[in-house]
Design a protein around this motif. Structure first.
Motif, short mmCIF file in Angstrom:
data_model
loop_
_atom_site.label_atom_id
_atom_site.label_comp_id
_atom_site.label_asym_id
_atom_site.label_seq_id
_atom_site.Cartn_x
_atom_site.Cartn_y
_atom_site.Cartn_z
N LEU A 144 0.75 -1.52 -0.26
CA LEU A 144 0.31 0.18 -0.16
C LEU A 144 1.06 1.13 -0.03
CD1 LEU A 144 -2.70 -0.89 2.48
CD2 LEU A 144 -2.67 -1.23 -0.32
N GLY A 145 2.20 1.56 0.89
CA GLY A 145 3.02 2.38 0.86
C GLY A 145 3.55 2.75 -0.53
N THR A 146 3.80 1.76 -1.23
CA THR A 146 4.04 1.82 -2.79
C THR A 146 3.71 2.06 -3.27
OG1 THR A 146 5.53 -0.80 -2.52
CG2 THR A 146 5.35 0.27 -3.96
N SER A 147 1.88 2.00 -3.67
CA SER A 147 1.37 2.42 -4.38
C SER A 147 0.75 3.93 -4.08
CB SER A 147 -0.11 2.09 -4.07
OG SER A 147 -1.35 1.96 -4.92
N LEU A 148 1.33 4.34 -2.95
CA LEU A 148 0.74 5.57 -2.39
C LEU A 148 1.93 6.79 -3.19
CD1 LEU A 148 -0.98 5.03 1.04
CD2 LEU A 148 -1.95 5.84 -0.86
N MET A 149 3.38 5.71 -2.81
CA MET A 149 4.36 6.35 -3.47
C MET A 149 4.52 6.82 -5.13
SD MET A 149 7.71 7.58 -2.82
CE MET A 149 8.21 6.53 -1.70
N GLN A 150 4.10 6.20 -5.16
CA GLN A 150 3.59 6.19 -6.66
C GLN A 150 2.26 6.55 -7.56
OE1 GLN A 150 1.25 5.00 -9.02
NE2 GLN A 150 2.04 4.79 -11.27
N ALA A 151 1.34 6.75 -6.63
CA ALA A 151 0.12 7.63 -6.66
C ALA A 151 0.94 8.84 -6.76
CB ALA A 151 -1.27 7.55 -6.28
N GLN A 152 1.25 9.49 -6.29
CA GLN A 152 1.90 10.79 -5.61
C GLN A 152 2.40 11.59 -6.47
OE1 GLN A 152 4.08 12.75 -4.45
NE2 GLN A 152 5.96 10.87 -5.24
N ARG A 153 3.07 11.44 -7.31
CA ARG A 153 3.37 12.05 -8.69
C ARG A 153 2.51 12.11 -9.22
NH1 ARG A 153 4.05 13.99 -11.97
NH2 ARG A 153 5.55 14.14 -13.94
N TYR A 154 1.22 11.68 -9.41
CA TYR A 154 0.45 11.95 -10.55
C TYR A 154 -0.48 13.24 -9.52
CZ TYR A 154 2.41 8.72 -12.84
OH TYR A 154 3.31 7.74 -13.51
N GLY A 155 -0.39 13.45 -8.31
CA GLY A 155 -1.66 15.08 -8.13
C GLY A 155 -1.51 16.01 -8.79
N TYR A 156 -2.36 16.76 -8.87
CA TYR A 156 -2.00 17.87 -10.44
C TYR A 156 -1.75 18.88 -8.96
CZ TYR A 156 -3.69 21.41 -13.17
OH TYR A 156 -3.27 22.43 -14.49
N THR A 157 -2.00 18.81 -7.74
CA THR A 157 -1.32 20.21 -6.44
C THR A 157 -0.68 19.77 -5.93
OG1 THR A 157 -3.36 19.88 -5.36
CG2 THR A 157 -4.01 21.18 -7.42
N GLN A 158 -0.20 20.43 -5.45
CA GLN A 158 0.98 19.94 -4.10
C GLN A 158 0.41 19.76 -3.00
OE1 GLN A 158 4.62 20.02 -4.55
NE2 GLN A 158 5.37 19.62 -2.79
N MET A 159 -1.25 19.99 -3.10
CA MET A 159 -1.66 20.40 -1.35
C MET A 159 -2.29 18.78 -1.37
SD MET A 159 -2.48 23.36 -2.15
CE MET A 159 -3.46 23.11 -2.70
N ILE A 160 -2.41 17.96 -2.50
CA ILE A 160 -3.20 17.09 -3.38
C ILE A 160 -1.52 15.42 -2.66
CG2 ILE A 160 -3.84 15.00 -4.46
CD1 ILE A 160 -5.87 17.18 -5.72
N ASN A 161 -0.77 16.40 -3.77
CA ASN A 161 0.29 15.32 -3.23
C ASN A 161 1.12 15.31 -2.01
OD1 ASN A 161 -0.30 14.86 -6.39
ND2 ASN A 161 1.86 15.94 -6.85
N ASN A 162 0.89 16.31 -1.35
CA ASN A 162 1.61 16.31 0.37
C ASN A 162 0.86 14.79 1.31
OD1 ASN A 162 3.64 18.02 0.02
ND2 ASN A 162 3.28 19.53 1.75
N ALA A 163 -0.46 15.26 0.90
CA ALA A 163 -0.94 13.92 1.78
C ALA A 163 -0.93 12.99 1.11
CB ALA A 163 -3.05 14.64 1.61
N THR A 164 -0.97 13.03 0.17
CA THR A 164 -0.46 10.88 -0.39
C THR A 164 0.76 10.86 0.19
OG1 THR A 164 -2.49 11.78 -2.71
CG2 THR A 164 -1.39 9.75 -2.66
#
Length: 352
Positions: A144-164
């Protein structure tokens, strides 16, 4: 709406009006409250957006012409991706500080327990459970941690990426904590086998449903689907059920007061991650323009990942009968997890 450099076609001083263009604060965003928090100062508009203050479009693009970040990385839509603010307001410095405190606590608990010889007092059946079942669970947390690590790269804003990204960090820390914990107490227990957890994860039929659910999340190409599936569906139905409903409630009855302390931080982690996820999904589900479409999308994710989580939870049922002392029944824990996800989905206007 204030003009931006993009809308006026100029980056010259005075060409556009921003939130603080008449002051010396140099802030380009509207804070959520009356005053901007330190979290907002450190995250809002840190990640560039051609629709906000970039008159030359993306500076770097991929070979197919797509910019560094595109809205099409998720099927969800928003009228304003920049509206999200994580309730935990965590950014780089605060995240490192919290992680450091947790690691200090965990290591202190393990060291003190080993000095007093506590692992040797564990019930023999419970020792086997820690080697095999907790040893298998660390692979779920790592996945799950690896999945979220991959997911955070694609968030459109820094706020979404930070949380992920902080969510990913918590998962990977827990996987590491479990690995080190088992290795350390294993030095005090004759016949300890570090390979049993990996073998169970790969081969034990009890764990294959969980493995399928985790690997399906890892294989998702929509970063918000990954974030949603983990915190809205998998965690209440499987993660909390195993950590709180099994490890933390049954350990003490089998003379183990160490494992609950090592695992306890993960439950606090999840409360923070869940609050962040609900806030983001609530914004999208109630978007004036795209809310209905987003709700339909989310309901599809609930159905898809809910079925896999149910299969995973059912597969883990035999584990509850393994300890000599069984103070909690699987049926009771399962009922609580169903109530929990019902409450979570209810906040988003979704159904099980």
């Amino acid at each position: 709406m204030p003009a931006t450099s993009s809308s006026v076609g100029s980056g010259a001083a005075g060409a556009a009006i921003f939130a603080d263009s008449d002051s010396r604060k140099y802030r380009y965003f509207d804070p959520k409250g009356q005053r901007a928090t330190h979290y907002e100062d450190m995250t809002v508009d840190v990640q560039p957006d051609p629709e906000r203050y970039l008159i030359q479009d993306w500076i770097i693009s991929f070979a197919d012409g797509k910019g560094a970040y595109v809205k099409q990385n998720t099927a969800a839509q928003s009228s304003n991706w920049h509206a999200f603010r994580a309730p935990d307001q965590e950014w780089e410095r605060t995240h490192y500080q919290r992680q450091s405190k947790i690691e200090t606590m965990v290591q202190s608990v393990i060291n003190n327990a080993r000095k007093s010889g506590t692992p040797k007092t564990f019930d023999k059946a419970w020792v086997k459970i820690l080697q095999t079942q907790l040893g298998a669970w660390k692979h779920a947390e790592f996945g799950l941690g690896t999945s979220l690590m991959q997911a955070q790269r694609y968030g459109y804003t820094q706020m979404i990426n930070n949380a992920t990204l902080t969510n990913s960090s918590y998962k990977l820390r827990l996987a590491q904590d479990i690995t080190l914990y088992l290795a350390e107490i294993g030095m005090d227990l004759p016949g300890w086998d570090d390979e049993l957890g990996k073998k169970a994860w790969l081969e034990d039929k009890n764990w294959q449903g969980t493995r399928e659910a985790v690997e399906t999340i890892m294989g998702a190409t929509d970063y918000l689907e990954q974030y949603f599936a983990i915190n809205i569906v998998f965690e209440p139905l499987v993660g909390e059920m195993f950590r709180s409903g099994f490890l933390m409630q049954i350990a003490a009855a089998n003379h183990d007061f160490i494992t609950p302390a090592v695992i306890s931080a993960a439950e606090a982690d999840y409360e923070r991650n869940l609050a962040n996820t609900i806030d983001l999904m609530h914004l999208l589900a109630n978007d004036e323009k795209h809310g209905a479409a987003n709700k339909k999308l989310f309901q599809g994710w609930v159905k898809k990942h809910g079925a896999l989580a149910d299969k995973a939870a059912t597969g883990l049922q035999p584990i509850w009968s393994m300890p000599h002392s069984k103070p909690v029944a699987f049926a009771d824990v399962r009922a609580k997890s169903e109530e929990r996800i019902g409450q979570i989905l209810g906040e988003l206007g979704l159904k099980r």
